[in-house]
Design an enzyme around this catalytic site. Structure first.
Site, PDB file in Angstrom:
ATOM      1  N   GLY A   1       3.720  -1.927   6.882  1.00  0.00           N
ATOM      2  CA  GLY A   1       4.084  -3.183   6.246  1.00  0.00           C
ATOM      3  C   GLY A   1       4.861  -4.004   7.161  1.00  0.00           C
ATOM      4  O   GLY A   1       5.314  -3.803   8.142  1.00  0.00           O
TER       5      GLY A   1
ATOM      6  N   TYR B   1       4.993  -6.932 -12.692  1.00  0.00           N
ATOM      7  CA  TYR B   1       5.127  -6.548 -11.518  1.00  0.00           C
ATOM      8  C   TYR B   1       6.982  -6.390 -11.563  1.00  0.00           C
ATOM      9  O   TYR B   1       7.508  -4.997 -11.176  1.00  0.00           O
ATOM     10  CB  TYR B   1       4.880  -7.398 -10.395  1.00  0.00           C
ATOM     11  CG  TYR B   1       5.737  -7.489  -9.015  1.00  0.00           C
ATOM     12  CD1 TYR B   1       5.726  -6.255  -8.305  1.00  0.00           C
ATOM     13  CD2 TYR B   1       6.738  -8.220  -8.773  1.00  0.00           C
ATOM     14  CE1 TYR B   1       6.319  -6.098  -6.914  1.00  0.00           C
ATOM     15  CE2 TYR B   1       7.348  -8.222  -7.662  1.00  0.00           C
ATOM     16  CZ  TYR B   1       7.227  -7.001  -6.591  1.00  0.00           C
ATOM     17  OH  TYR B   1       8.019  -6.919  -5.319  1.00  0.00           O
TER      18      TYR B   1
ATOM     19  N   LEU C   1       8.056  -5.274   6.204  1.00  0.00           N
ATOM     20  CA  LEU C   1       9.109  -4.842   6.322  1.00  0.00           C
ATOM     21  C   LEU C   1       9.330  -3.426   7.101  1.00  0.00           C
ATOM     22  O   LEU C   1      10.339  -3.281   7.789  1.00  0.00           O
ATOM     23  CB  LEU C   1       9.878  -4.599   4.948  1.00  0.00           C
ATOM     24  CG  LEU C   1      11.546  -4.356   5.083  1.00  0.00           C
ATOM     25  CD1 LEU C   1      12.334  -5.175   5.860  1.00  0.00           C
ATOM     26  CD2 LEU C   1      11.917  -4.022   3.603  1.00  0.00           C
TER      27      LEU C   1
ATOM     28  N   ALA D   1       4.858  -0.579  -1.789  1.00  0.00           N
ATOM     29  CA  ALA D   1       4.981  -1.112  -3.239  1.00  0.00           C
ATOM     30  C   ALA D   1       3.559  -1.511  -3.451  1.00  0.00           C
ATOM     31  O   ALA D   1       2.777  -2.041  -2.866  1.00  0.00           O
ATOM     32  CB  ALA D   1       6.111  -2.191  -3.466  1.00  0.00           C
ATOM     33  N   TYR D   2       3.387  -1.569  -4.764  1.00  0.00           N
ATOM     34  CA  TYR D   2       2.325  -2.505  -5.125  1.00  0.00           C
ATOM     35  C   TYR D   2       2.566  -3.833  -5.534  1.00  0.00           C
ATOM     36  O   TYR D   2       3.017  -4.053  -6.635  1.00  0.00           O
ATOM     37  CB  TYR D   2       1.179  -1.902  -6.532  1.00  0.00           C
ATOM     38  CG  TYR D   2       0.174  -2.510  -7.021  1.00  0.00           C
ATOM     39  CD1 TYR D   2      -1.079  -3.149  -6.029  1.00  0.00           C
ATOM     40  CD2 TYR D   2      -0.005  -2.831  -8.203  1.00  0.00           C
ATOM     41  CE1 TYR D   2      -1.828  -3.723  -6.437  1.00  0.00           C
ATOM     42  CE2 TYR D   2      -1.123  -3.311  -8.953  1.00  0.00           C
ATOM     43  CZ  TYR D   2      -2.044  -3.915  -8.111  1.00  0.00           C
ATOM     44  OH  TYR D   2      -3.070  -4.730  -8.467  1.00  0.00           O
TER      45      TYR D   2
ATOM     46  N   LYS E   1       8.917  -2.758 -11.304  1.00  0.00           N
ATOM     47  CA  LYS E   1       9.882  -2.941 -10.008  1.00  0.00           C
ATOM     48  C   LYS E   1      11.266  -2.478 -10.444  1.00  0.00           C
ATOM     49  O   LYS E   1      12.339  -1.654 -10.001  1.00  0.00           O
ATOM     50  CB  LYS E   1      10.122  -4.014  -9.220  1.00  0.00           C
ATOM     51  CG  LYS E   1       8.947  -4.205  -8.339  1.00  0.00           C
ATOM     52  CD  LYS E   1       8.692  -3.113  -7.117  1.00  0.00           C
ATOM     53  CE  LYS E   1       9.738  -3.409  -5.879  1.00  0.00           C
ATOM     54  NZ  LYS E   1       9.490  -2.717  -4.970  1.00  0.00           N
TER      55      LYS E   1
END
Ligand SMILES: NC(=O)c1ccc[n+]([C@@H]2O[C@H](COP(=O)([O-])OP(=O)(O)OC[C@H]3O[C@@H](n4cnc5c(N)ncnc54)[C@H](OP(=O)(O)O)[C@@H]3O)[C@@H](O)[C@H]2O)c1
Length: 295
Positions: free
Chosen positions: A10, A123, A12, A58-59, A127
């Site tokens: 991804g 979201y 990051l 993550a989603y 999180k």
């Protein structure tokens, strides 16, 4: 250090892979591991026994999360809980990323780590649950909230990052509308990755805000991209209401890197300087060492 990275393909994750080259790395992409598969995660962690696990997976298709609540919680909350539990049992330090969206946006000054979250979307709730699991289960953890990330790789599944999207739209002669009522801090993934590399060697565990410094609206950020590159974007401001995204976003989510500051480690660039560096690196902006870069 032996470091296992989840989400290594991804935006990051790929910057962390680049910056941590002097460590012993186990970079895992989604093809290598499904983080919601507890048994697989357990097997991989216990057979590799890293010193540190960094989870960037993550989603985070924020609007899609509104319709896919189960998947949001499966990836962003329960899988993080399992990871935290396995890391804790194996004595592994757990590094996990969270988001400025945990805040409600009511403030007009930067949020620090002691401010109370008030998430306004599926979201953001998922999180926040994930970060709370990490913070409550692990004793050796770094939970890092960041904001408005952009990196060379671009966000998975979102077709690049905000900067590349703006440039592509402008070069395609498209009329561009960008929200001017969400104030954020665009943050360079490469600089964040370098700061994470520094932080994880301190053993100063805890919750951290790590973003570039300063704040702007997405509209101001887009204007800065066009101003610096000289690309003529046909851009106008719009409101979140007019834009009509499904998920609610905070009107203001600038973060203060207060805990980093307390460690004497907050030398994160102002967002505009970080943007200039990105544009130079990507060849959109020329600079020689003696030239000052235009604002
Ligand atoms: N991007 C932002 O603006 C922003 C802002 C604040 C906070 N954050 C947080 O920062 C972190 C990094 O974001 P990013 O922009 O680097 O995201 P990204 O580019 O989407 O990278 C996430 C990586 O995780 C992988 N992944 C997703 N679901 C997975 C699963 N179930 N199992 C294993 N791997 C999985 C993805 O692979 P596939 O694409 O192949 O599925 C992707 O390569 C996330 O925690 C995010 O919530 C991001």
């Amino acid at each position: 250090m032996k470091i296992l990275i989840l989400g290594a393909g991804g935006q990051l994750g790929s910057e962390l892979v680049n910056i941590l080259q002097d460590d012993t790395l186990i970079p895992l992409t989604h093809r290598d591991i499904e983080m919601t598969d507890e048994q697989q995660v357990n097997n991989i962690l216990s057979s590799n026994m890293p010193d540190v696990v960094i989870n960037t997976a993550a989603y985070h298709k924020v609007d899609d999360c509104e319709d896919n609540i189960e998947q949001s919680f499966a990836v962003n909350s329960y899988a993080v809980r399992n990871l935290a539990r396995i890391c804790s049992e194996l004595g592994i330090t757990f590094v996990h990323f969270s988001t400025d969206y945990v805040f409600g946006g009511e403030k007009k000054t930067p949020y620090n780590e002691d401010n109370c979250p008030n998430p306004g979307s599926v979201y953001a709730v998922s999180k926040l649950a994930g970060e709370l699991f990490a913070r409550n289960i692990c004793s050796k953890y770094y939970v890092i909230r960041t904001c408005g990330l952009y990196g060379a790789k671009g966000i998975s599944g979102k077709g690049g990052n905000f900067i590349e999207t703006m440039i592509k739209l402008a070069n395609g002669g498209k009329k561009i509308k960008v929200v001017s009522d969400q104030i954020v801090t665009p943050t360079c993934a490469k600089e964040l990755a370098a700061k994470v590399s520094q932080l994880i060697r301190t053993d100063k565990y805890g919750l951290y805000h790590i973003t570039n410094n300063g704040g702007c609206s997405w509209y101001e950020f887009a204007k800065a991209i066009f101003g610096l590159t000289g690309i003529a974007g046909d851009i106008s401001p719009t409101t979140s209401a007019e834009f009509g995204a499904r998920a609610r976003r905070p009107a203001y989510s600038v973060l203060e890197n207060r805990n980093l500051k307390l460690l004497g480690l907050d030398d994160m660039m102002q967002w505009r300087d970080a943007l200039k560096e990105y544009l130079i690196e990507k060849g959109y902006l020329l600079s020689s060492p003696n030239d000052s870069i235009p604002d």
